[in-house]
Design a protein around this motif. Structure first.
Motif, PDB file in Angstrom:
ATOM      1  N   GLY A  75      -2.629   3.199  10.314  1.00  0.00           N
ATOM      2  CA  GLY A  75      -1.618   3.257  11.358  1.00  0.00           C
ATOM      3  C   GLY A  75      -1.130   1.902  11.843  1.00  0.00           C
ATOM      4  N   TYR A  76      -1.812   0.810  11.475  1.00  0.00           N
ATOM      5  CA  TYR A  76      -1.415  -0.525  11.939  1.00  0.00           C
ATOM      6  C   TYR A  76      -0.429  -1.154  10.942  1.00  0.00           C
ATOM      7  CZ  TYR A  76      -5.416  -0.138  15.100  1.00  0.00           C
ATOM      8  OH  TYR A  76      -6.303   0.288  16.073  1.00  0.00           O
ATOM      9  N   PRO A  77       0.705  -1.685  11.400  1.00  0.00           N
ATOM     10  CA  PRO A  77       1.679  -2.297  10.492  1.00  0.00           C
ATOM     11  C   PRO A  77       1.099  -3.519   9.784  1.00  0.00           C
ATOM     12  CG  PRO A  77       2.661  -1.919  12.656  1.00  0.00           C
ATOM     13  CD  PRO A  77       1.196  -1.698  12.802  1.00  0.00           C
ATOM     14  N   ILE A  78       1.416  -3.658   8.513  1.00  0.00           N
ATOM     15  CA  ILE A  78       0.853  -4.760   7.728  1.00  0.00           C
ATOM     16  C   ILE A  78       1.268  -6.105   8.325  1.00  0.00           C
ATOM     17  CG2 ILE A  78       2.790  -4.875   6.080  1.00  0.00           C
ATOM     18  CD1 ILE A  78      -0.960  -5.259   5.249  1.00  0.00           C
ATOM     19  N   GLU A  79       2.476  -6.135   8.900  1.00  0.00           N
ATOM     20  CA  GLU A  79       2.976  -7.404   9.468  1.00  0.00           C
ATOM     21  C   GLU A  79       2.074  -7.863  10.625  1.00  0.00           C
ATOM     22  OE1 GLU A  79       6.265  -5.224   7.482  1.00  0.00           O
ATOM     23  OE2 GLU A  79       4.744  -4.668   8.988  1.00  0.00           O
ATOM     24  N   GLU A  80       1.647  -6.907  11.462  1.00  0.00           N
ATOM     25  CA  GLU A  80       0.778  -7.268  12.609  1.00  0.00           C
ATOM     26  C   GLU A  80      -0.591  -7.714  12.134  1.00  0.00           C
ATOM     27  OE1 GLU A  80       2.498  -3.812  15.594  1.00  0.00           O
ATOM     28  OE2 GLU A  80       0.385  -4.386  15.788  1.00  0.00           O
ATOM     29  N   LEU A  81      -1.135  -6.977  11.158  1.00  0.00           N
ATOM     30  CA  LEU A  81      -2.480  -7.326  10.672  1.00  0.00           C
ATOM     31  C   LEU A  81      -2.456  -8.696   9.989  1.00  0.00           C
ATOM     32  CD1 LEU A  81      -3.551  -3.834   9.248  1.00  0.00           C
ATOM     33  CD2 LEU A  81      -4.406  -4.932  11.343  1.00  0.00           C
ATOM     34  N   THR A 316      12.866  -0.698  -2.024  1.00  0.00           N
ATOM     35  CA  THR A 316      13.456  -1.769  -1.231  1.00  0.00           C
ATOM     36  C   THR A 316      12.458  -2.924  -1.303  1.00  0.00           C
ATOM     37  OG1 THR A 316      14.345  -2.377   0.936  1.00  0.00           O
ATOM     38  CG2 THR A 316      12.397  -0.975   0.948  1.00  0.00           C
ATOM     39  N   TYR A 317      12.749  -3.999  -0.562  1.00  0.00           N
ATOM     40  CA  TYR A 317      11.884  -5.174  -0.659  1.00  0.00           C
ATOM     41  C   TYR A 317      10.441  -4.819  -0.249  1.00  0.00           C
ATOM     42  CZ  TYR A 317      11.937 -10.264  -1.179  1.00  0.00           C
ATOM     43  OH  TYR A 317      11.765 -11.535  -1.658  1.00  0.00           O
ATOM     44  N   ASP A 318       9.475  -5.121  -1.063  1.00  0.00           N
ATOM     45  CA  ASP A 318       8.057  -4.908  -0.733  1.00  0.00           C
ATOM     46  C   ASP A 318       7.720  -5.741   0.506  1.00  0.00           C
ATOM     47  OD1 ASP A 318       5.080  -4.903  -2.836  1.00  0.00           O
ATOM     48  OD2 ASP A 318       5.233  -5.134  -0.658  1.00  0.00           O
ATOM     49  N   PRO A 319       7.301  -5.113   1.609  1.00  0.00           N
ATOM     50  CA  PRO A 319       7.055  -5.877   2.840  1.00  0.00           C
ATOM     51  C   PRO A 319       6.030  -6.982   2.645  1.00  0.00           C
ATOM     52  CG  PRO A 319       6.092  -3.664   3.000  1.00  0.00           C
ATOM     53  CD  PRO A 319       6.917  -3.688   1.760  1.00  0.00           C
ATOM     54  N   ARG A 320       5.143  -6.796   1.673  1.00  0.00           N
ATOM     55  CA  ARG A 320       4.105  -7.811   1.414  1.00  0.00           C
ATOM     56  C   ARG A 320       4.734  -9.044   0.754  1.00  0.00           C
ATOM     57  NH1 ARG A 320       0.583  -4.048  -2.301  1.00  0.00           N
ATOM     58  NH2 ARG A 320       2.686  -3.777  -3.134  1.00  0.00           N
ATOM     59  N   ALA A 321       5.732  -8.790  -0.128  1.00  0.00           N
ATOM     60  CA  ALA A 321       6.395  -9.907  -0.832  1.00  0.00           C
ATOM     61  C   ALA A 321       7.110 -10.797   0.163  1.00  0.00           C
ATOM     62  CB  ALA A 321       7.370  -9.365  -1.872  1.00  0.00           C
ATOM     63  N   ARG A 322       7.679 -10.187   1.187  1.00  0.00           N
ATOM     64  CA  ARG A 322       8.413 -10.956   2.212  1.00  0.00           C
ATOM     65  C   ARG A 322       7.441 -11.909   2.932  1.00  0.00           C
ATOM     66  NH1 ARG A 322      13.062  -8.970   3.632  1.00  0.00           N
ATOM     67  NH2 ARG A 322      12.534  -6.780   3.342  1.00  0.00           N
ATOM     68  N   ILE A 323       6.270 -11.405   3.277  1.00  0.00           N
ATOM     69  CA  ILE A 323       5.278 -12.230   3.999  1.00  0.00           C
ATOM     70  C   ILE A 323       4.749 -13.334   3.074  1.00  0.00           C
ATOM     71  CG2 ILE A 323       3.039 -12.234   5.182  1.00  0.00           C
ATOM     72  CD1 ILE A 323       3.596  -9.244   5.884  1.00  0.00           C
ATOM     73  N   ILE A 324       4.483 -12.956   1.816  1.00  0.00           N
ATOM     74  CA  ILE A 324       3.942 -13.940   0.860  1.00  0.00           C
ATOM     75  C   ILE A 324       4.963 -15.040   0.596  1.00  0.00           C
ATOM     76  CG2 ILE A 324       3.225 -14.253  -1.552  1.00  0.00           C
ATOM     77  CD1 ILE A 324       1.888 -11.489  -1.394  1.00  0.00           C
ATOM     78  N   LYS A 325       6.227 -14.672   0.518  1.00  0.00           N
ATOM     79  CA  LYS A 325       7.286 -15.679   0.275  1.00  0.00           C
ATOM     80  C   LYS A 325       7.275 -16.711   1.408  1.00  0.00           C
ATOM     81  CE  LYS A 325      12.265 -15.906  -0.762  1.00  0.00           C
ATOM     82  NZ  LYS A 325      13.514 -15.090  -0.874  1.00  0.00           N
ATOM     83  N   ASN A 326       7.124 -16.250   2.631  1.00  0.00           N
ATOM     84  CA  ASN A 326       7.067 -17.185   3.770  1.00  0.00           C
ATOM     85  C   ASN A 326       5.796 -18.032   3.719  1.00  0.00           C
ATOM     86  OD1 ASN A 326       9.465 -16.096   4.692  1.00  0.00           O
ATOM     87  ND2 ASN A 326       8.444 -14.570   6.000  1.00  0.00           N
ATOM     88  N   THR A 327       4.694 -17.388   3.317  1.00  0.00           N
ATOM     89  CA  THR A 327       3.417 -18.121   3.259  1.00  0.00           C
ATOM     90  C   THR A 327       3.460 -19.209   2.189  1.00  0.00           C
ATOM     91  OG1 THR A 327       2.311 -16.076   3.920  1.00  0.00           O
ATOM     92  CG2 THR A 327       0.893 -17.815   3.084  1.00  0.00           C
ATOM     93  N   CYS A 328       4.251 -18.950   1.134  1.00  0.00           N
ATOM     94  CA  CYS A 328       4.436 -19.950   0.055  1.00  0.00           C
ATOM     95  C   CYS A 328       4.846 -21.293   0.645  1.00  0.00           C
ATOM     96  CB  CYS A 328       5.589 -19.526  -0.839  1.00  0.00           C
ATOM     97  SG  CYS A 328       5.143 -18.743  -2.337  1.00  0.00           S
ATOM     98  N   HIS A 329       5.899 -21.222   1.451  1.00  0.00           N
ATOM     99  CA  HIS A 329       6.453 -22.462   2.019  1.00  0.00           C
ATOM    100  C   HIS A 329       5.408 -23.140   2.887  1.00  0.00           C
ATOM    101  CE1 HIS A 329      10.415 -21.589   0.483  1.00  0.00           C
ATOM    102  NE2 HIS A 329      10.298 -20.359   0.928  1.00  0.00           N
TER     103      HIS A 329
END
Ligand code: SDX
Length: 434
Positions: A75-81, A316-329
């Protein structure tokens, strides 16, 4: 919980037979036809290659909405965790179903520390593999070998035993991963330390050496926690389904997880993170021509796929890919590194997302597209990338194995088939065959 609401029924007419199939609705609003009585009532079964339209079970663990790019762990959003939690806490959440209290968290961490060493006899196993052995082969073999050193659950105090088995596997698999890397690097093993957190310990075991102490950067520990959290579970993916299927024969957890490791190794699944880097390196060698790579991926006669793109569920865009792309930088900045492969990856993504072939098929970057850039920057060799995915996915595998065994509607998994082979015929002795 493992409950789905009965919201109606569908009528199936086959010749003069009429079958009524219950319609169930999950907590995410998804609806399924319950076909458990189909063969008994209609004399038929179903065919569904890849189980693209078939739910294998009910589950409380992870919810995906592929159309909206939603991923919830209990139930917890991956973005918050990813932003607020740490991998050990998410592992506890997935296995136990709730975030740990301070007391539960400290006990879980203490168990992780206590079980971080391998039996010393197991360290000798590493010297029996050839130097080019793929670390996923070693990981799978070493994990199933744990069952020869540690007893199966006796069923006496299930919660206590589960915590010990879970933390033992989480902790020892991390040690096995680090030792397999040190073996291939020809360096001495670095043992786990009681004063380091899960991720800091892993970095230290991977990169520290007797002649050059390793500075554990807090930003990299944070990035590692994010990556492991993002990989921790993903409902009924291929490797988790393997763990459930093998586990449905009531085999021990180590053997079931070992089968999940083998499934994850595949280039269409977790092995894609290694394939992405090899694909990007190929484009770099080829002068950076991303268009040629995209055209190859679109050619149906060519088995080549755009690795790190596409997904069975996400359209649609994998929500995990979006976070990983930011973490890359963030990681490249902390390490003061530039990686030309990141520029190629970004151009490849941009070109693919404006190409009709990918648009029509709703193919977007998935969790594997950018993760390898981070692992490279941190110094992980390419062959270790999928091992890292397995470390992340382990709590999910354990949670599903446990849930499957506790499911009141549990059955051994044994799919049907459509037979297309020869009809009845009889044996012909060798000297009579032409
Ligand atoms: C993971 O299930 C999970 O949740 C997995 C995972 C997890 O966390 O556990 O998210 C992790 O495994 C991510 C996926 C990593 N794999 C890759 O990046 C490999 C490349 N991707 C593809 O092989 C593919 O997209 C899959 C395997 C991921 C999904 O396969 P599907 O759902 O069976 O899709 P499909 O092969 O039926 O594709 C539909 C169409 C086909 O074209 P047409 O027959 O309609 O003409 O899309 C095309 C495919 O050819 N297609 C691709 C493509 N992915 C799909 N074409 C080129 N490149 C691609 N990457």
């Amino acid at each position: 919980m493992l409950e789905a609401r009965h919201v109606g029924s569908a009528e199936l007419r086959i010749g003069d037979r009429v079958c009524h199939l219950p319609i169930l609705e999950g907590n995410g609003g998804e609806r399924v036809l319950d076909i458990r009585r189909l063969r008994a009532d209609c004399g038929m079964t179903t065919l569904d290659y890849g189980y693209a339209n078939t739910a294998s079970c009910k589950s409380d663990i992870t919810y995906l909405n592929g159309e909206e790019g939603v991923l919830l762990y209990r139930g917890y959003p991956i973005e918050e965790l990813a932003e607020k939690s740490r991998f050990v806490e998410v592992a506890y959440l997935l296995v136990h179903g709730s975030l740990p209290t301070r007391k539960e968290h400290d006990r879980f961490s203490d168990l992780l520390n206590r079980h971080s060493l391998l039996h010393e006899d197991m360290t000798h196993f590493f010297y029996r593999y050839p130097e080019h052995a793929h670390p996923m082969a070693i990981l799978s073999a070493m994990v199933v070998s744990l069952s020869t050193f540690y007893p199966e659950l006796s069923g006496n105090d299930v919660d206590e035993e589960l915590d010990i088995t879970t933390t033992r596997l989480l902790s020892k698999m991390r040690t096995i991963a680090a030792f397999s890397y040190k073996k291939t690097a020809g360096e001495p093993f670095v043992y786990p330390r009681h004063d380091l957190s899960y991720c800091a310990n892993f970095l230290n075991m991977m990169f520290s050496s007797p002649v050059s102490p390793y500075e554990i950067k807090p930003e990299l520990v944070k990035a590692l926690n994010v990556l492991l959290i993002l990989h921790a579970d993903h409902e009924q993916n291929c490797s988790t389904s393997a763990v459930r299927l093998v586990g449905s024969a009531r085999v021990n957890l180590y053997a079931a997880v070992s089968s999940g490791i083998c499934a994850l190794w595949g280039p269409l699944h977790g092995g894609a993170n290694q394939m992405v880097i090899e694909m990007l390196e190929g484009i770099a060698r080829d002068g950076g021509d991303v268009k040629k790579c995209i055209e190859r991926a679109k050619d149906r006669r060519d088995p080549f796929r755009l690795y790190g793109f596409g997904h069975r569920v996400y359209k649609t865009y994998d929500p995990r890919a979006r976070i990983i792309k930011n973490t890359c930088h963030e990681v490249l900045q902390v390490l003061n590194k530039k990686d030309p492969l990141l520029d190629i990856a970004r151009e490849l993504e941009a070109r693919a997302l404006e190409d009709d072939f990918f648009i029509e098929r709703r193919l977007y970057p998935n969790v594997d597209f950018y993760s390898g850039i981070i692992y490279r920057a941190m110094g992980f060799p390419t062959e270790m990338f999928t091992v890292f995915f397995a470390l992340g996915r382990l709590p999910g595998w354990i949670a599903h194995w446990k849930e499957s065994l506790e499911d009141p509607e549990f059955r051994i998994q044994r799919p049907r088939q459509v037979y297309t082979g020869p009809n009845l015929r009889h044996y012909v002795p060798l000297d009579k065959r032409s």
